[in-house]
Design an enzyme around this catalytic site. Sequence first.
Site, short mmCIF file in Angstrom:
data_model
loop_
_atom_site.label_atom_id
_atom_site.label_comp_id
_atom_site.label_asym_id
_atom_site.label_seq_id
_atom_site.Cartn_x
_atom_site.Cartn_y
_atom_site.Cartn_z
N TRP A 163 0.81 -1.22 0.00
CA TRP A 163 0.00 0.00 0.00
C TRP A 163 0.84 1.28 0.00
CZ3 TRP A 163 1.77 2.48 4.19
CH2 TRP A 163 2.27 1.71 5.25
N ASN A 164 2.15 1.18 0.26
CA ASN A 164 2.89 2.42 0.54
C ASN A 164 3.22 3.25 -0.69
OD1 ASN A 164 4.76 0.51 -0.25
ND2 ASN A 164 6.31 1.15 1.24
N ARG A 172 6.23 -0.79 -11.51
CA ARG A 172 7.56 -1.41 -11.45
C ARG A 172 7.50 -2.90 -11.78
NH1 ARG A 172 11.08 -0.03 -6.10
NH2 ARG A 172 10.41 -2.06 -5.35
N PRO A 188 -3.50 -5.76 -5.73
CA PRO A 188 -3.03 -4.65 -4.90
C PRO A 188 -3.40 -4.86 -3.44
CG PRO A 188 -5.02 -4.00 -6.07
CD PRO A 188 -4.71 -5.42 -6.51
N GLY A 241 6.45 -6.47 -0.33
CA GLY A 241 5.75 -6.39 0.96
C GLY A 241 6.69 -6.77 2.09
N SER A 242 6.11 -7.22 3.17
CA SER A 242 6.92 -7.49 4.36
C SER A 242 7.69 -8.80 4.23
CB SER A 242 6.00 -7.55 5.58
OG SER A 242 5.03 -8.55 5.38
N GLU A 263 10.64 -8.30 -3.15
CA GLU A 263 11.11 -7.00 -2.65
C GLU A 263 10.55 -6.86 -1.25
OE1 GLU A 263 13.18 -5.09 -4.09
OE2 GLU A 263 13.14 -5.66 -6.20
N LEU A 264 11.39 -7.09 -0.25
CA LEU A 264 10.87 -7.24 1.12
C LEU A 264 11.28 -6.07 2.01
CD1 LEU A 264 11.52 -11.09 1.36
CD2 LEU A 264 9.53 -9.89 0.45
N CYS A 297 10.15 1.09 2.29
CA CYS A 297 11.10 0.01 2.58
C CYS A 297 12.51 0.57 2.62
CB CYS A 297 10.99 -1.07 1.52
SG CYS A 297 11.16 -0.40 -0.13
N SER A 454 16.03 5.97 -5.50
CA SER A 454 15.13 5.25 -6.42
C SER A 454 15.12 5.88 -7.81
CB SER A 454 13.71 5.24 -5.87
OG SER A 454 13.71 4.60 -4.61
N GLU A 471 14.33 -4.90 -9.52
CA GLU A 471 13.31 -4.25 -10.34
C GLU A 471 13.90 -2.96 -10.90
OE1 GLU A 471 9.87 -4.05 -7.67
OE2 GLU A 471 9.07 -5.83 -8.66
P1 NAD Z 1 2.36 -6.89 3.61
O1 NAD Z 1 3.40 -7.94 3.49
O2 NAD Z 1 1.45 -6.93 4.77
O3 NAD Z 1 1.41 -6.91 2.33
C1 NAD Z 1 1.91 -6.77 1.02
C2 NAD Z 1 0.91 -7.36 0.05
O4 NAD Z 1 0.79 -8.76 0.29
C3 NAD Z 1 -0.50 -6.80 0.16
O5 NAD Z 1 -1.09 -6.77 -1.13
C4 NAD Z 1 -1.21 -7.83 1.03
O6 NAD Z 1 -2.60 -7.87 0.82
C5 NAD Z 1 -0.56 -9.10 0.51
N1 NAD Z 1 -0.56 -10.24 1.43
C6 NAD Z 1 -0.46 -10.22 2.78
N2 NAD Z 1 -0.46 -11.49 3.25
C7 NAD Z 1 -0.55 -12.31 2.17
C8 NAD Z 1 -0.57 -13.73 2.00
N3 NAD Z 1 -0.51 -14.56 3.04
N4 NAD Z 1 -0.67 -14.23 0.75
C9 NAD Z 1 -0.72 -13.41 -0.32
N5 NAD Z 1 -0.70 -12.04 -0.22
C10 NAD Z 1 -0.61 -11.52 1.01
O7 NAD Z 1 3.14 -5.52 3.50
P2 NAD Z 1 2.55 -4.05 3.55
O8 NAD Z 1 2.21 -3.74 4.95
O9 NAD Z 1 1.49 -3.86 2.51
O10 NAD Z 1 3.81 -3.21 3.06
C11 NAD Z 1 4.83 -2.88 3.92
C12 NAD Z 1 6.02 -3.77 3.76
O11 NAD Z 1 6.42 -3.80 2.39
C13 NAD Z 1 7.24 -3.29 4.52
O12 NAD Z 1 7.88 -4.36 5.14
C14 NAD Z 1 8.13 -2.71 3.42
O13 NAD Z 1 9.49 -2.69 3.75
C15 NAD Z 1 7.82 -3.59 2.28
N6 NAD Z 1 8.14 -2.94 1.01
C16 NAD Z 1 9.23 -3.36 0.34
C17 NAD Z 1 9.59 -2.74 -0.84
C18 NAD Z 1 10.80 -3.19 -1.61
O14 NAD Z 1 10.88 -2.86 -2.78
N7 NAD Z 1 11.73 -3.91 -1.01
C19 NAD Z 1 8.82 -1.69 -1.35
C20 NAD Z 1 7.70 -1.28 -0.62
C21 NAD Z 1 7.37 -1.94 0.56
#
Ligand code: NAD
Length: 491
Positions: A163-164, A172, A188, A241-242, A263-264, A297, A454, A471
């Site tokens: 979401w960020n 990307r 999304p 995501g995380s 990308e974590l 991130c 970036s 990416e």
């Molecule tokens: P999140 O991991 O909670 O969610 C990311 C996405 O995954 C969302 O679309 C969510 O709905 C989905 N999701 C969650 N659980 C899932 C599952 N079990 N199966 C399938 N999909 C699932 O992360 P967030 O809170 O949306 O974003 C924040 C995190 O993202 C932070 O840790 C940040 O560092 C990371 N991030 C990394 C980058 C990068 O490029 N390295 C860029 C942006 C954000």
Amino acid sequence: MTPPCTTERSAALLARVPDQLYINGQWVDGTGEPIVVTDPANGRVLKKIQNASVADGARALDAAVAAAESWAATPARTRAEILRRAFDLLQERRDDFATLMTLEMGKPIAEANGEVSYGGEFLRWFSEEAVRINGRYGANPEGTGTMVVTRRAVGPCYLITPWNFPLAMATRKIAPALAAGCTVVVKPAELTPLTTLLFVQLLEDAGVPAGVVNVITTTQSQAVSAPIIADPRLRKLSFTGSTVVGRALIAQAAQNVLRTSMELGGNAPFIVFADADLEKAVTGAMLAKFRNTGQACTAANRFIVHSSVAEEFGRRLTERVNALEVGPGIDPRVNFGPLVSDTAVDNVDAFVQDALARGATLLTGGFRPDGPGSFYAPTVLTGVSADSRMVREEIFGPVAGIRTFETEEEAIELANDTEYGLISYVFTTDMDRRHRMIDSIDTGMMGLNTGLVSNAAAPFGGVKQSGLGREGGLEGISEYLSTKYTLISSS
Ligand code: NAD
């Protein structure tokens, strides 16, 4: 469906944002309870949209599979021109995208505009890369044949975004996938799905054929995603995501021996040496820490400052933080908006309280401002102890915690003492030290005397538990290509 919101223009924009799933070139209903999207600046409902079920996810994958062959066979020049048209349309519709991101995610409108530029560059960059998918050709060392190496689209991809950065994280992934000739299903984040829906409408206008891009919005991410990832027709999973969710997805992908890009999370060190240009370092810190309300991130997570300049750095940073205009991001005077949700506010406050309980000193912030919305005051702490949670974990919020060091070796040791390895920031004017730092800090990216790195033309990604793959840059398209080697016998 669209209740009153800040301005008439915003209300008109929200009414135009699609509220359905996009499958096989059609806007269709989901089967779950609607997803309620709210404005984090005031808690108001922005829009209710369709919620995909497991069956909807399967239909989206069916569509991506059905379109895969013809899209891969579409001339690269045609794919490039569609992406270029999408770039042009995004410039024309810039205000809509910026406003929508501010409404659903909270970032200040100037930053949302910056994201339109950044996110758009992936469309332009990969429109240029689409026609440069090259292989290799040469004699084998034995002289008995010709080795031909070709690269082709990996096939249907599943793209999960956070979401960020609602637009840039989508472009990307979507732009290199389409450039490579892959079809996609995009999921999304449920907090900010509107930007992706508006973007896919733009892709439709740009001429993306039915089935090439499919979007499912859902509150059941795990239940809907697991069968898609387990389906042998899927060839690639790209996730941002995380780290905790990334690990679980890698385990699921292993069952299908799926190509993954991950990308974590990050835990970026921000190192300021005694010889640094302090003004530059403070400006860098404002960008690396307080942009996007610290929800990046790439956000600086640990400030590691030489003891001889730590007090002055903290003083100047505090001064700049106190000058931030906090409020709803839709107001152009505001340069510091709300966090994405009340849960995010609680998380950030827990980090601050933990650090204070372990002996840190508060220089500014550390509280929730009065009034509606998910706000947290931008915060600076000093004297953060090594056992504080914010040293080990990703804060993902507007909190700068300062620790000190004495020697270069100690700074390197502190910086690398983390399971993460996405990005680091180093401020020094010493040329030799710059090179030593490039070699010694274990991260996929580094900002040397800058707080923002970036760029669509650069390979973005981490090492260690910050992820796999890159990416953007020359590398970005390779994530969506498989390599094929053929030996042509000369005998
Ligand atoms: P999140 O991991 O909670 O969610 C990311 C996405 O995954 C969302 O679309 C969510 O709905 C989905 N999701 C969650 N659980 C899932 C599952 N079990 N199966 C399938 N999909 C699932 O992360 P967030 O809170 O949306 O974003 C924040 C995190 O993202 C932070 O840790 C940040 O560092 C990371 N991030 C990394 C980058 C990068 O490029 N390295 C860029 C942006 C954000």
